[in-house]
Write an enzyme that holds these catalytic residues in place. Sequence first.
Site, PDB file in Angstrom:
ATOM      1  N   HIS A   1       1.338  -3.905  -0.277  1.00 15.89           N
ATOM      2  CA  HIS A   1       2.193  -2.768  -0.634  1.00 15.89           C
ATOM      3  C   HIS A   1       2.049  -2.380  -2.098  1.00 15.89           C
ATOM      4  O   HIS A   1       1.779  -3.218  -2.961  1.00 15.89           O
ATOM      5  CB  HIS A   1       3.665  -3.020  -0.264  1.00 15.89           C
ATOM      6  CG  HIS A   1       4.379  -4.052  -1.091  1.00 15.89           C
ATOM      7  ND1 HIS A   1       5.413  -4.814  -0.571  1.00 15.89           N
ATOM      8  CD2 HIS A   1       4.238  -4.467  -2.377  1.00 15.89           C
ATOM      9  CE1 HIS A   1       5.857  -5.612  -1.522  1.00 15.89           C
ATOM     10  NE2 HIS A   1       5.171  -5.421  -2.624  1.00 15.89           N
TER      11      HIS A   1
ATOM     12  N   ASP B   1       1.301  -8.304   0.989  1.00 12.67           N
ATOM     13  CA  ASP B   1       1.045  -7.522   2.206  1.00 12.67           C
ATOM     14  C   ASP B   1       0.331  -6.200   1.889  1.00 12.67           C
ATOM     15  O   ASP B   1       0.182  -5.354   2.751  1.00 12.67           O
ATOM     16  CB  ASP B   1       2.354  -7.253   2.967  1.00 12.67           C
ATOM     17  CG  ASP B   1       3.321  -6.383   2.178  1.00 12.67           C
ATOM     18  OD1 ASP B   1       3.012  -6.033   1.009  1.00 12.67           O
ATOM     19  OD2 ASP B   1       4.386  -6.023   2.728  1.00 12.67           O
TER      20      ASP B   1
ATOM     21  N   GLU C   1       5.614  -0.528   2.647  1.00 15.44           N
ATOM     22  CA  GLU C   1       5.197  -1.643   3.483  1.00 15.44           C
ATOM     23  C   GLU C   1       4.146  -1.184   4.496  1.00 15.44           C
ATOM     24  O   GLU C   1       3.930   0.024   4.658  1.00 15.44           O
ATOM     25  CB  GLU C   1       6.427  -2.230   4.196  1.00 15.44           C
ATOM     26  CG  GLU C   1       7.493  -2.757   3.240  1.00 15.44           C
ATOM     27  CD  GLU C   1       7.096  -4.022   2.458  1.00 15.44           C
ATOM     28  OE1 GLU C   1       5.908  -4.187   2.134  1.00 15.44           O
ATOM     29  OE2 GLU C   1       7.979  -4.841   2.156  1.00 15.44           O
TER      30      GLU C   1
ATOM     31  N   ASP D   1      11.106   1.672  -7.538  1.00 21.74           N
ATOM     32  CA  ASP D   1      11.935   1.269  -6.408  1.00 21.74           C
ATOM     33  C   ASP D   1      13.179   0.494  -6.847  1.00 21.74           C
ATOM     34  O   ASP D   1      13.300   0.093  -8.003  1.00 21.74           O
ATOM     35  CB  ASP D   1      11.114   0.434  -5.405  1.00 21.74           C
ATOM     36  CG  ASP D   1      10.221  -0.604  -6.096  1.00 21.74           C
ATOM     37  OD1 ASP D   1      10.518  -0.982  -7.249  1.00 21.74           O
ATOM     38  OD2 ASP D   1       9.244  -1.039  -5.484  1.00 21.74           O
TER      39      ASP D   1
END
Length: 263
Positions: free
Chosen positions: A138, A136, A143, A67
């Site tokens: 991910h 979270d 997400e 990413d």
Amino acid sequence: MEIIIAPDYEEMSKISARIIALEIRRKHDLVLGLATGDTPVGTYQQLVKIHQEEGLDFSKIKSFNLDEYVGLAPLHKNSYNFFMRENLFEQVNINMANVFVPQGNTDDPEEYCKWYEEQINNYGGIDLQVLGIGRDGHIAFNEPGSSFASRTRVKALFKQTIEDNSRFFNSIEEVPRFAITMGIGTILEARKVLLIANGKNKADVVASFIEGPVTSQITATALQLHTHVTVVLDEDAASNLVRKDYYNWVRDNKHLVQKMVGR
Ligand code: PGA
């Protein structure tokens, strides 16, 4: 899923680096998927050490990063491109022509993401994908709510991710709100996956990802659907796992397990 619990961050990094080095020695033109963040820094340091001391050869390796922040140029000091050059690429003999990090400042993100997927395919797909995990849940910047079929695309970052990553920026306002990220579908196509996690602040999410139900609200749980995942944790990140004794028994009896199940 193979779970290896190391006593601390240093040992976690050494084990992860050994796993990557083994794959590089098995296949000199390995296609390696790479991750950024605090977690893999130690692993990359260990890989550099193996390169320097044992001559681990990166010259034929191809790499694809997971990413990049939208809007950041490759030379920006907060870009993942910059991070990779500083922490790994400039310290080993990798050929920069074989290195791919999504370009955050592309004019046409949609076309660019398609092109990125095509490059992964052109190089024969990812052999080993290295991953961290966000608080979270991910993997890459997938997400909560990301489709398990998703491909490389632009994602809006979750509030917790923006807060967590603000430590690298001068202020929270400077953290980009969007990122280009490989999709869950892209990651699940890697032949092997290595996820690393350390620290108490990852203990809850690590327990959910390994022992909880599969849900797109914790996108790392998609890895439960993959046939070859190795997870390397330090004691802190492993502290909420209910079946820790079982994972340790399997690790300590690896020869017996390999003989029986062939892994
Ligand atoms: P970290 O990030 O390694 O900096 O904790 C992990 C991630 O967000 O995937």
